[in-house]
Design a protein around this motif. Sequence first.
Motif, mmCIF file in Angstrom:
data_model
loop_
_atom_site.group_PDB
_atom_site.id
_atom_site.type_symbol
_atom_site.label_atom_id
_atom_site.label_comp_id
_atom_site.label_asym_id
_atom_site.label_seq_id
_atom_site.Cartn_x
_atom_site.Cartn_y
_atom_site.Cartn_z
ATOM 1 N N THR A 170 22.299 41.208 50.124
ATOM 2 C CA THR A 170 23.358 40.682 49.403
ATOM 3 C C THR A 170 24.466 41.367 50.010
ATOM 4 N N SER A 171 25.462 40.560 50.520
ATOM 5 C CA SER A 171 26.292 41.082 51.193
ATOM 6 C C SER A 171 27.695 41.358 50.342
ATOM 7 N N ALA A 172 28.209 42.494 50.647
ATOM 8 C CA ALA A 172 29.341 42.978 49.583
ATOM 9 C C ALA A 172 30.447 41.842 49.448
ATOM 10 N N GLN A 173 30.434 41.694 48.145
ATOM 11 C CA GLN A 173 31.458 40.819 47.759
ATOM 12 C C GLN A 173 32.808 40.741 47.829
ATOM 13 N N GLY A 174 33.630 39.871 48.053
ATOM 14 C CA GLY A 174 35.228 40.153 48.307
ATOM 15 C C GLY A 174 35.966 39.581 47.016
ATOM 16 N N ASN A 175 37.254 39.698 47.156
ATOM 17 C CA ASN A 175 37.803 39.410 45.897
ATOM 18 C C ASN A 175 38.926 38.452 46.304
ATOM 19 N N TRP A 176 39.469 37.408 45.531
ATOM 20 C CA TRP A 176 40.712 36.588 45.912
ATOM 21 C C TRP A 176 41.778 37.223 45.186
ATOM 22 N N LEU A 177 42.929 37.216 45.811
ATOM 23 C CA LEU A 177 44.305 37.785 45.266
ATOM 24 C C LEU A 177 45.397 36.884 45.911
ATOM 25 N N SER A 178 46.159 36.660 45.015
ATOM 26 C CA SER A 178 47.487 35.606 45.326
ATOM 27 C C SER A 178 48.460 36.614 46.356
ATOM 28 N N THR A 179 48.911 36.085 47.406
ATOM 29 C CA THR A 179 49.759 36.858 48.278
ATOM 30 C C THR A 179 51.354 36.726 47.535
ATOM 31 N N PRO A 180 52.153 37.621 48.038
ATOM 32 C CA PRO A 180 53.421 38.120 47.525
ATOM 33 C C PRO A 180 54.346 36.868 47.583
ATOM 34 N N GLU A 181 54.111 35.997 48.741
ATOM 35 C CA GLU A 181 54.786 34.858 48.860
ATOM 36 C C GLU A 181 54.753 33.830 47.705
ATOM 37 N N ALA A 182 53.286 33.747 47.566
ATOM 38 C CA ALA A 182 53.055 32.606 46.332
ATOM 39 C C ALA A 182 53.333 33.053 44.987
#
Lengths: 248, 267
Positions: free
Chosen positions: B153-165
């Motif tokens: 199982t590959s290391a899972q990433g996370n979703w993050l909003s960009t400062p611009e958004a």
Amino acid sequence: MSELECANVMSDSDVLTLLEGRIATYALLTRLYRKEVDEPLLSEMRAMRFPVNTGNADMDAGYRLFHTYLSNAWERTLTELAIDYTRVFLGNGVNAYSAAYPFESVHTSSKRLLMQDARDEILALYRANDIITRSSWKVGEDHISLELEFMQVIGERMLVARQKQREDEAARLLAVQYGFLNDHLANWTPMLFAEMHKFAKTDFYRALAFLSAGFIATDFDILSEWIEASDDEHHDGRSVPDPPFSGE
Amino acid sequence: MYQDDHGFTCELDYDPLDDAGVAKLDEEDQDIEFIGLVGSQKRLEAECGDEPGRSSEQRINDLLSSLPAQKKILLALIDFCRSARSPQEVDEFTQAMQKTNRSVYTPVMLRQLLEEAGALIYQQDEQANEETVAVEPLTQQDGSETEYLVVQTSAQGNWLSTPEALVLYDALDPLSNLKTILGQDNEYLEIYRRILEFCADEPRSKIELNVLVDDDPLLQQPRRYSGYFIDRLNEYDALAWMPLWKTTDIGLKVLVECALSEGEAEQ
């Protein structure tokens, strides 16, 4: 020891296990060529174990690539695979060289056309073996997926014949499989696999090309050995090392 | 001379107009215009998210305006991902929103659109940032000592909003937008108020709203139906479908302000 080397020194249960393994591999390949990978298949493949040393370099390369690709799967893997399936097998061009077209007719006709002689012959072979395509199948019967499924179905029949000790039937089915591999699958698919390497952008479909090439070559070698063993016993009455079936 | 894979040959510098005495054009010439582009140049430019001329803000705005039916979900996703969220969390959040806003867009597709517009980023461990991680084979042996590769199982990433958004999201003022639109539709304020009050008590069906306002004399000339007002209130976040029509917090605020201003007027 490779599968091929094992084949000549096998017990009955080993032979049945090998037959089951062949059927399972043909079934997997059938599914992979038929349509894009979906979530259940991806989960199933991620739960698989891939043998490290099969005795065939192509199969080993295929399993290793599958392992690496599936270990890196993430949320867009299904989308990536769907795109690559389309790129590899359907293409977006207008000529006959825009994809690895998975039809025997394309690779055995001079103008790379669909529905040529190969398809007619394949259709006749299916019918001779009481196999017809489902009504939902709308493209040529010489699609690699159907040819692999044909091997799977005949393999299943051979397994049942073997389990029920119907040696004549098992020998006949062995001859059918050997003939089909020799005249069709092993004959044209190397060209398809070479083109798959050319068009695939994911390691998944490169792995599929490697695995298919290795598996078909290995299976052909195994069936050749068995046919040879059958023939030797039939003609000379000599005992040969553990042939799986012997036609009378 | 060029020869392709299939043995066809051609003269690369062949010019069919040579014999007619028409001189070749110099491609470096500033006045030359090129034709033969497949598809619209503007559309192609719009699809190329990374060209220097277009900021993230522009691309996010373009995305929101190109998918009006998904705008609320897209904005909600930007807000949801202020802190890093796992793909599963974002999936659950999106699916919960889609319960009352059915769509052919899957959660993964919506994330992809936001990522392409520069609104979300997928954060992974540095090691996992490579396109394909070289996975050290994990082998197992069965009873016969056959070695197998086991999928890891590959290391899972996370979703993050960009400062611009987030800047874009925080600059939104739905209440003010709603007031502006109500101000423009001044003659129908009573209809808007009636609908918001009606849906504030409990969720209402379209048929109930038809009965409520369609026969009002105000709507006879020019003829208007409840759908007109529902659409506008929904677009400006005063009404939401869940799965009947319900007044939102923004709608309630407007009602309170209306009541206050009426009170002041009476005094």
